[in-house]
Scaffold this motif. Structure first.
Motif, mmCIF file in Angstrom:
data_model
loop_
_atom_site.group_PDB
_atom_site.id
_atom_site.type_symbol
_atom_site.label_atom_id
_atom_site.label_comp_id
_atom_site.label_asym_id
_atom_site.label_seq_id
_atom_site.Cartn_x
_atom_site.Cartn_y
_atom_site.Cartn_z
ATOM 1 N N UNK A 1 0.839 -1.194 0.000
ATOM 2 C CA UNK A 1 0.000 0.000 0.000
ATOM 3 C C UNK A 1 0.880 1.252 0.000
ATOM 4 N N UNK A 2 0.274 2.404 0.093
ATOM 5 C CA UNK A 2 1.020 3.667 -0.005
ATOM 6 C C UNK A 2 2.032 3.845 1.121
ATOM 7 N N UNK A 3 1.810 3.161 2.250
ATOM 8 C CA UNK A 3 2.740 3.234 3.380
ATOM 9 C C UNK A 3 3.726 2.073 3.380
ATOM 10 N N UNK A 4 3.800 1.353 2.253
ATOM 11 C CA UNK A 4 4.682 0.191 2.104
ATOM 12 C C UNK A 4 4.301 -0.966 3.023
ATOM 13 N N UNK A 5 3.052 -1.000 3.464
ATOM 14 C CA UNK A 5 2.581 -2.156 4.239
ATOM 15 C C UNK A 5 2.307 -3.296 3.261
ATOM 16 N N UNK A 6 2.931 -4.453 3.452
ATOM 17 C CA UNK A 6 2.693 -5.581 2.542
ATOM 18 C C UNK A 6 1.400 -6.310 2.873
ATOM 19 N N UNK A 7 0.734 -6.781 1.827
ATOM 20 C CA UNK A 7 -0.516 -7.519 1.980
ATOM 21 C C UNK A 7 -0.428 -8.779 1.117
ATOM 22 N N UNK A 8 -0.537 -9.945 1.743
ATOM 23 C CA UNK A 8 -0.481 -11.205 1.007
ATOM 24 C C UNK A 8 -1.786 -11.431 0.261
ATOM 25 N N UNK A 9 -1.657 -11.830 -1.002
ATOM 26 C CA UNK A 9 -2.859 -12.049 -1.808
ATOM 27 C C UNK A 9 -2.771 -13.391 -2.531
ATOM 28 N N UNK A 10 -3.764 -13.653 -3.367
ATOM 29 C CA UNK A 10 -3.891 -14.885 -4.143
ATOM 30 C C UNK A 10 -3.854 -16.105 -3.223
#
Length: 305
Positions: A157-166
């Motif tokens: 995201x814009x704050x470089x927070x990673x989000x696991x997907x798929x």
């Protein structure tokens, strides 16, 4: 929730009595594609993932992906806003409405750094990697494994927070293999669902009597860390050249002498990328090490790998 969907007019859909307008296509794969849509009421953007269910098994897999999303409410795992199954002309599509994260994938960020001849500052790298580990720990703590962790399956995201997907390849962490037939079934499944250059060694030649567990993800996590440090995966070039990744993963990972990251980070990478799964650490240990490195990490910029 998620059982009603109608196409009300060209360019708009309704899921759970909420209207969304089509904006543009975002991505397309073998049996799925992703559209950018805008909520008619809230004006927010969402990613609408459409999965083509060509048979009953495909529908069950799509349902499983929905259920995996519903299992978690974690800042580092992509949430599910809504879903529906649409029947049309004897065919089924699963529609998953997901939050839209504008910045894109970790891979796209790393590609831009590589194009500029730059690299990621260690402090920022550790911050992102800690978030990836935190999301993975939440998955493992519930008894599941992601099975396809790679930079293109991590959003920032814009704050470089990673989000696991798929989450479509997720399944129970512990798989007990009894006999050669079961071993071949697991091996074939891994060949279809686990990206080859991030696939754990034990999934290339599954033993007739063994236990496959969540430490397949730890190997993939190591490949992601390597990619963040070197701006390419450890086995990407081997795969691109047509050489055997299955053979390459049996040897210890080689860290180029040109790598300018700290010794602590290099040691962590070597500790994660261990070919024997029994000698691989669990995610709790990895997260502890990352947090320790964060407390000691310099604020200086790393300009070149």
């Amino acid at each position: 929730m998620g059982q009603t969907l109608c196409i009300c007019s060209r360019g708009s859909i309704t899921i759970d009595n909420k209207k969304y307008y089509f904006v543009q296509k975002l991505d397309e794969g073998g049996f799925s594609f992703v559209d950018l849509v805008e909520g008619a009421k809230d004006g927010r953007f969402y990613a609408l993932k459409k999965i083509l269910c060509h048979d009953r098994q495909a529908r069950q897999e799509a349902q499983s992906e929905v259920e995996m999303h519903q299992l978690f409410s974690h800042p580092n795992i992509l949430g599910l806003v809504s879903f529906a199954f649409m029947e049309s002309g004897g065919k089924t599509e699963a529609w998953l409405l997901l939050p839209f994260i504008r910045k894109g994938t970790l891979w796209s960020v790393l590609e831009k750094l590589r194009d500029k001849g730059s690299s990621m500052p260690e402090k920022q790298l550790l911050q992102i990697f800690a978030g990836i580990c935190s999301g993975l720990k939440a998955i493992h703590d519930k008894g599941y494994a992601h099975r396809d962790l790679k930079p293109t399956n991590v959003l920032l995201d814009e704050d470089n927070k990673p989000v696991l997907m798929d989450l479509g390849s997720m399944n129970r962490a512990r798989i007990e293999v009894k006999g050669s037939r079961e071993a071949m079934t697991v091996q074939d499944w891994a060949a279809q669902r686990c990206t080859i250059s991030y696939r754990a060694p034990e999934l290339f030649n599954v033993e007739s009597h063994c236990i496959i567990d969540e430490r397949t993800d730890i190997w993939s996590l190591g490949c992601v860390l390597y990619c963040m440090m070197m701006l390419e995966g450890p086995y990407d070039l081997i795969f691109q050249k047509g050489d055997s990744v299955a053979l390459a993963v049996q040897n210890p990972v080689s860290i180029p002498p040109s790598c300018r990251y700290s010794e602590g980070l290099k040691v962590l990478l070597s500790s994660i990328m261990v070919s024997n799964p029994q000698e691989r650490p669990n995610i709790g240990w990895v997260l502890d090490q990352v947090q320790d490195l964060q407390s000691r990490s310099p604020n200086t910029q790393t300009n070149m790998v």
